[in-house]
Design an enzyme around this catalytic site. Structure first.
Site, PDB file in Angstrom:
ATOM      1  N   ASN A 107       0.851  -1.069   0.037  1.00  0.00           N
ATOM      2  CA  ASN A 107       0.156  -0.016  -0.016  1.00  0.00           C
ATOM      3  C   ASN A 107       0.986   1.374  -0.082  1.00  0.00           C
ATOM      4  O   ASN A 107       0.452   2.161  -0.469  1.00  0.00           O
ATOM      5  CB  ASN A 107      -0.956   0.073   1.133  1.00  0.00           C
ATOM      6  CG  ASN A 107      -1.713   1.219   1.403  1.00  0.00           C
ATOM      7  OD1 ASN A 107      -2.500   1.442   0.414  1.00  0.00           O
ATOM      8  ND2 ASN A 107      -1.438   1.924   2.351  1.00  0.00           N
ATOM      9  N   ASP A 176       1.435   6.546   0.010  1.00  0.00           N
ATOM     10  CA  ASP A 176       0.681   5.525  -0.687  1.00  0.00           C
ATOM     11  C   ASP A 176       1.388   5.375  -2.066  1.00  0.00           C
ATOM     12  O   ASP A 176       1.324   6.293  -2.644  1.00  0.00           O
ATOM     13  CB  ASP A 176      -0.773   5.496  -0.660  1.00  0.00           C
ATOM     14  CG  ASP A 176      -1.120   5.222   0.723  1.00  0.00           C
ATOM     15  OD1 ASP A 176      -0.583   5.167   1.714  1.00  0.00           O
ATOM     16  OD2 ASP A 176      -2.312   4.782   0.488  1.00  0.00           O
ATOM     17  N   ARG A 204       1.992 -12.394   3.464  1.00  0.00           N
ATOM     18  CA  ARG A 204       0.872 -11.479   4.325  1.00  0.00           C
ATOM     19  C   ARG A 204       0.753  -9.924   3.475  1.00  0.00           C
ATOM     20  O   ARG A 204       1.846  -9.480   3.263  1.00  0.00           O
ATOM     21  CB  ARG A 204       1.245 -11.123   5.581  1.00  0.00           C
ATOM     22  CG  ARG A 204       0.312 -10.068   6.407  1.00  0.00           C
ATOM     23  CD  ARG A 204       0.634  -9.981   7.804  1.00  0.00           C
ATOM     24  NE  ARG A 204      -0.023  -9.142   8.607  1.00  0.00           N
ATOM     25  CZ  ARG A 204       0.270  -7.852   8.726  1.00  0.00           C
ATOM     26  NH1 ARG A 204       0.999  -7.272   7.861  1.00  0.00           N
ATOM     27  NH2 ARG A 204      -0.861  -7.112   9.508  1.00  0.00           N
ATOM     28  N   ASP A 206      -0.163  -6.718   3.535  1.00  0.00           N
ATOM     29  CA  ASP A 206      -0.327  -5.549   4.766  1.00  0.00           C
ATOM     30  C   ASP A 206      -1.458  -4.483   4.116  1.00  0.00           C
ATOM     31  O   ASP A 206      -1.247  -4.197   2.770  1.00  0.00           O
ATOM     32  CB  ASP A 206       0.945  -5.143   4.960  1.00  0.00           C
ATOM     33  CG  ASP A 206       0.847  -3.973   6.003  1.00  0.00           C
ATOM     34  OD1 ASP A 206       0.671  -4.139   7.119  1.00  0.00           O
ATOM     35  OD2 ASP A 206       1.061  -2.744   5.804  1.00  0.00           O
ATOM     36  N   TYR A 210      -6.781  -0.380   1.121  1.00  0.00           N
ATOM     37  CA  TYR A 210      -6.434   1.039   0.796  1.00  0.00           C
ATOM     38  C   TYR A 210      -5.678   1.065  -0.623  1.00  0.00           C
ATOM     39  O   TYR A 210      -5.128   2.300  -0.609  1.00  0.00           O
ATOM     40  CB  TYR A 210      -5.965   1.403   1.876  1.00  0.00           C
ATOM     41  CG  TYR A 210      -6.178   1.004   3.171  1.00  0.00           C
ATOM     42  CD1 TYR A 210      -7.728   1.166   3.569  1.00  0.00           C
ATOM     43  CD2 TYR A 210      -5.322   0.467   4.208  1.00  0.00           C
ATOM     44  CE1 TYR A 210      -7.976   0.835   4.752  1.00  0.00           C
ATOM     45  CE2 TYR A 210      -5.705   0.023   5.421  1.00  0.00           C
ATOM     46  CZ  TYR A 210      -7.033   0.146   5.783  1.00  0.00           C
ATOM     47  OH  TYR A 210      -7.563  -0.222   7.077  1.00  0.00           O
ATOM     48  N   GLU A 213      -7.806   4.724  -4.655  1.00  0.00           N
ATOM     49  CA  GLU A 213      -8.575   5.680  -4.121  1.00  0.00           C
ATOM     50  C   GLU A 213      -9.526   6.202  -5.137  1.00  0.00           C
ATOM     51  O   GLU A 213      -9.164   6.223  -6.421  1.00  0.00           O
ATOM     52  CB  GLU A 213      -7.817   6.869  -3.642  1.00  0.00           C
ATOM     53  CG  GLU A 213      -6.503   6.743  -2.849  1.00  0.00           C
ATOM     54  CD  GLU A 213      -5.487   5.770  -3.380  1.00  0.00           C
ATOM     55  OE1 GLU A 213      -5.061   5.864  -4.656  1.00  0.00           O
ATOM     56  OE2 GLU A 213      -4.764   5.162  -2.653  1.00  0.00           O
ATOM     57  N   GLU A 248      -4.552  -8.954   5.344  1.00  0.00           N
ATOM     58  CA  GLU A 248      -4.602  -7.836   6.362  1.00  0.00           C
ATOM     59  C   GLU A 248      -5.666  -7.024   6.004  1.00  0.00           C
ATOM     60  O   GLU A 248      -5.254  -5.994   5.395  1.00  0.00           O
ATOM     61  CB  GLU A 248      -3.383  -7.249   6.853  1.00  0.00           C
ATOM     62  CG  GLU A 248      -3.750  -6.569   8.015  1.00  0.00           C
ATOM     63  CD  GLU A 248      -3.095  -5.497   8.485  1.00  0.00           C
ATOM     64  OE1 GLU A 248      -3.159  -5.079   9.558  1.00  0.00           O
ATOM     65  OE2 GLU A 248      -2.440  -4.474   7.627  1.00  0.00           O
ATOM     66  N   HIS A 313       1.381  -7.836  16.676  1.00  0.00           N
ATOM     67  CA  HIS A 313       2.327  -6.695  16.995  1.00  0.00           C
ATOM     68  C   HIS A 313       1.534  -5.436  17.226  1.00  0.00           C
ATOM     69  O   HIS A 313       2.130  -4.461  17.558  1.00  0.00           O
ATOM     70  CB  HIS A 313       3.298  -6.720  15.761  1.00  0.00           C
ATOM     71  CG  HIS A 313       2.688  -6.549  14.703  1.00  0.00           C
ATOM     72  ND1 HIS A 313       1.775  -7.439  13.980  1.00  0.00           N
ATOM     73  CD2 HIS A 313       2.712  -5.450  13.642  1.00  0.00           C
ATOM     74  CE1 HIS A 313       1.304  -6.996  12.764  1.00  0.00           C
ATOM     75  NE2 HIS A 313       2.009  -5.745  12.829  1.00  0.00           N
ATOM     76  N   ASP A 314       0.396  -5.430  16.811  1.00  0.00           N
ATOM     77  CA  ASP A 314      -0.255  -3.827  16.718  1.00  0.00           C
ATOM     78  C   ASP A 314      -1.272  -4.053  17.931  1.00  0.00           C
ATOM     79  O   ASP A 314      -1.298  -4.842  18.834  1.00  0.00           O
ATOM     80  CB  ASP A 314      -1.269  -3.899  15.633  1.00  0.00           C
ATOM     81  CG  ASP A 314      -0.498  -3.749  14.362  1.00  0.00           C
ATOM     82  OD1 ASP A 314       0.688  -2.979  14.306  1.00  0.00           O
ATOM     83  OD2 ASP A 314      -0.959  -4.094  13.277  1.00  0.00           O
TER      84      ASP A 314
END
Ligand code: GLC
Length: 562
Positions: A107, A176, A204, A206, A210, A213, A248, A313-314
Site C-alpha cells: 500500500n 501510498d 501477508r 499488509d 486501501y 482511491e 490483512e 504486534h499491533d
C-alpha cells in the site's frame, strides 16, 4: 531451495507463529535480534508444534513504523542479517517441515524509498512522479477516515520539494503507492517474485483495503483494489503453485469476504472482528458477542481459510466494534490511558487476562477451536507481559524472554544497547517468566500450549470443519460443533469465572459416545435427554462424538480445499 512438497491446502491445517526477527534472538551482540539468532531458536519453534512462521518486516527501512516503512523491497535490514542468512533460515525451516510467511507491504513505502525520492524530483504528471498519489487540493478524497488517529490529522502531507501534497493512509512518512499507474503493479510484482523465488511459502498482504482511491468513496475495499489483487493472484498461481496470500483487511466480515474473491484473490484473511469479541465474551461472561459475529460471517470459498488470533504486534484494534462495545472494552481492559493507542489497546494477552492462568487457557482454547487457522504471537506462549511506557505499539514488541540470564538470554550485548528493554518487573519479569524455567516445569503455560497445539493437530475438523453453535439456555456457556469427514468435535467453553452447568441439546446424536479429548476419558453416552455438563470457572471441554460402531458409520462430509 525448493519449498516443502506442494500442498495447495496447507493453510487449512496451519498453526502460525508470528515473530519479529529483531525481538527473537541476537547472535552478534548488537542488541538487535537477527536471522542467525532466529536460526539458533528454530528448534524451539518447531517444538511448539506450529506448522508455519510469519516474519514481520525485515527489509531495509528507517524503522519509523517497525519496518512497515520499507526503503527497499528486495533487501534485508543490515541489523537483521543478509540475504544469505534469510536463505539459510528458509532452508532450515523447510527442513523442519515449517512453512514461512513474509510480508508484502504494497500500500505504501517509506518516504526514504528511492521511488519516492525520485517521484518528488520528477516533473508533475510524469510516470516517476505518478508512482505515488499527489494533489494540489488537499480536500480531495475527503470521505476517507484517518487510521492513525493519535498521530495524523490528515491523509495528505505537503512535500516542499515536489510542491504538492501526497496521500498517506498511515504515518506521513509512508506515502501510498499509486496503483492507477501500471508501472507500480509491475514493480510490486517484481518484489513479490523475488521472495517467492527464494522459497517463501506465503505472503501477508499488509493493509490491503486501501490500494486504490476514488472520489466520493471511503477509498476502502474498492472494486479497483480487488482488480489489483486478482492480478497479483493470477501471477502467483501461474508461477508459484501452492503458495498463499494472507490478507490483512481490518474490516467487517461482509467487507472481508470479497478479499477471497471466487477463490481468485487471497487464500486467507484475518478475521479481525471476532478477536475483540473473544475478549468481550470473557469479560461479560456471555457468549453473545462471539455467536453474533460468527452469524454475520459469510461462507467463504472452499479453498480459502480464515486466520484467527488473540494478539499480534499491533494494538488490540477496536475499529470493528460498536461505540458502546468500544467503551466497554476500554473500561474492562484499558483503564490506564497509557494502555490505549489509536482506536485500540496496546497490551499482551497475559496482562489483558490479569495473568489468570484459567483465563489464558480459555482464550487459547477459543483460538484453537473456532473456525480458521490460529496465529500465535511470540511470547504469549510463556505469558510475557508488556511495557506501556514504551511509545506507539512497542510495548508488545519487547525481547523474547529465554532465560533468567542477563538480557533474558536474548542478547549478550550491553543492556543499554538493546533495541528495547526486556520486561523486568514482577509478575512478568524475565527472571521468572522465561522459556528455560517453563521447559523444566511440567505444569507451565509453555508446556500446556505445546499440548493444545498437538491436540488440535490430531483433528482436522478444527481447521476444516463446519461451525455449528448450540443454543443452551445458559448464555455463559459457548458450545459448538465442528464436523469434517469422519470427525464430529464438540467444544464447550464456560466463559464465567464461577462454576456453571449447561444442558446441551444433542438429540441428533442419541446413542453416540463422547470421548473427552485431553484425557481420552469416555463421558456418558448421549441419551434422549439434554446432555448435562458441570464445569468449573473458565473451564473448557472438547469431545469427540462417535456413533455406535465407530466413526466409519458417519457419512463423510466433503473435505475442503482438497
Ligand atoms: C499494518 C501493520 C501495522 C503497520 C501498518 C502500516 O496495519 O500491521 O503494524 O503500522 O500496517 O504499515
Amino acid at each position: 531451495m525448493p519449498p516443502l512438497p506442494p500442498d495447495p491446502s496447507w493453510h487449512h491445517d496451519a498453526i502460525i507463529y508470528q515473530l519479529h526477527v529483531k525481538a527473537f534472538r541476537d547472535s552478534n551482540r548488537d542488541g538487535y535480534g537477527d536471522f542467525r539468532g532466529l536460526l539458533e531458536k528454530l528448534d524451539y519453534i518447531a517444538d511448539l508444534g506450529v506448522t508455519a512462521v510469519w516474519l514481520l518486516p525485515f527489509y531495509p527501512s528507517p524503522l519509523k513504523d517497525d519496518g512497515y516503512d520499507i526503503a527497499d523491497y528486495c533487501g534485508v535490514h543490515p541489523s537483521y542479517g543478509s540475504l544469505e542468512d534469510v536463505v539459510a533460515f528458509l532452508d532450515a525451516a523447510h527442513a523442519r517441515g515449517l512453512r514461512v510467511i513474509t510480508e508484502l507491504v504494497i500500500n505504501h513505502t517509506s518516504d526514504q524509498h528511492p521511488w519516492f525520492q525520485r517521484a518528488r524530483l520528477a516533473p508533475k504528471g510524469s510516470a516517476e512522479r505518478d508512482f505515488y498519489v499527489w494533489t494540489d487540493d488537499p480536500n480531495k478524497y475527503a470521505g476517507t477516515r484517518i487510521i492513525f488517529t493519535d498521530t495524523e490529522s490528515s491523509n495528505w502531507a505537503w512535500d516542499p520539494t515536489a510542491q504538492q501534497f501526497y496521500w498517506h493512509r498511515f504515518f506521513a512518512h509512508q506515502p501510498d503507492l499509486n496503483f492507477d499507474n501500471p508501472a507500480v503493479l509491475e514493480a510490486v510484482l517484481d518484489a513479490m517474485r523475488f521472495w517467492l523465488r527464494l522459497g517463501v511459502d506465503g505472503l501477508r498482504l499488509d493493509a490491503i483495503p486501501y490500494l486504490v482511491e476514488r472520489e466520493g468513496t471511503s477509498c476502502e475495499n474498492l472494486p479497483e483494489t480487488h482488480a489489483v489483487l486478482k492480478k497479483l493472484r493470477a501471477v502467483l498461481d501461474a508461477e508459484f503453485p501452492a503458495r498463499i496470500f494472507l490478507a490483512e483487511a481490518n474490516q467487517w466480515p461482509s467487507d472481508v469476504r470479497p478479499y477471497f474473491g471466487d477463490g481468485d484473490e487471497c487464500h486467507m484473511a484475518f478475521h479481525f472482528p471476532v478477536m475483540p469479541r473473544m475478549y468481550m465474551a470473557v469479560a461479560r461472561e456471555d457468549r453473545t458477542p462471539i455467536v453474533e459475529i460468527m452469524a454475520q460471517t459469510p461462507p467463504i470459498p472452499s479453498q480459502c481459510q480464515w486466520a484467527i488470533f488473540l494478539r499480534n504486534h499491533d494494538e488490540l484494534t477496536l475499529e470493528m466494534v460498536t461505540d458502546d462495545e468500544r467503551d466497554y472494552m476500554y473500561n474492562a481492559y484499558a483503564k490506564d490511558p497509557r494502555m490505549r493507542v489509536n482506536v485500540g489497546i496496546r497490551r499482551r494477552l497475559a496482562p489483558l487476562m490479569d495473568n489468570g492462568r484459567d483465563e489464558i487457557e480459555l482464550m487459547h482454547a477459543l483460538l484453537m477451536s473456532l473456525p480458521g487457522s490460529p496465529v500465535l504471537y511470540y511470547g504469549d506462549e510463556i505469558g510475557m507481559g508488556d511495557n506501556i511506557y514504551l511509545g506507539d505499539r512497542n510495548g508488545v514488541r519487547t525481547p523474547m524472554q529465554w532465560s533468567a540470564d542477563r538480557n533474558a538470554g536474548f542478547s549478550t550485548a550491553p543492556t543499554a544497547a538493546l533495541y528495547f528493554p526486556v520486561i523486568a518487573d514482577p509478575p512478568y519479569g524475565y527472571q521468572t517468566v522465561n522459556v528455560e524455567a517453563q521447559e523444566s516445569t511440567v505444569t507451565s503455560l509453555l508446556q500446556w500450549v505445546r499440548a493444545i497445539v498437538r491436540l488440535r493437530r490430531k483433528y482436522r475438523a478444527f481447521g476444516r470443519g463446519t461451525f455449528e453453535p448450540l443454543d443452551p439456555a445458559n448464555r455463559r456457556v459457548l458450545a459448538f460443533l465442528r464436523r469434517w469427514d469422519h470427525e464430529v468435535i464438540l467444544c464447550v467453553n464456560n466463559l464465567a469465572r464461577h462454576a456453571q452447568y449447561v444442558e446441551l441439546d444433542l438429540c441428533e446424536f442419541e446413542g453416540w459416545s463422547a470421548m473427552e479429548l485431553w484425557s481420552g476419558q469416555a463421558f456418558p453416552t448421549i441419551g434422549s435427554n439434554p446432555y448435562l455438563l458441570t464445569m468449573s470457572g473458565r473451564d473448557f471441554l472438547w469431545f469427540r462424538l462417535m456413533p455406535p460402531g465407530g466413526p466409519e458409520r458417519l457419512g463423510a462430509i466433503a473435505p475442503v480445499g482438497a
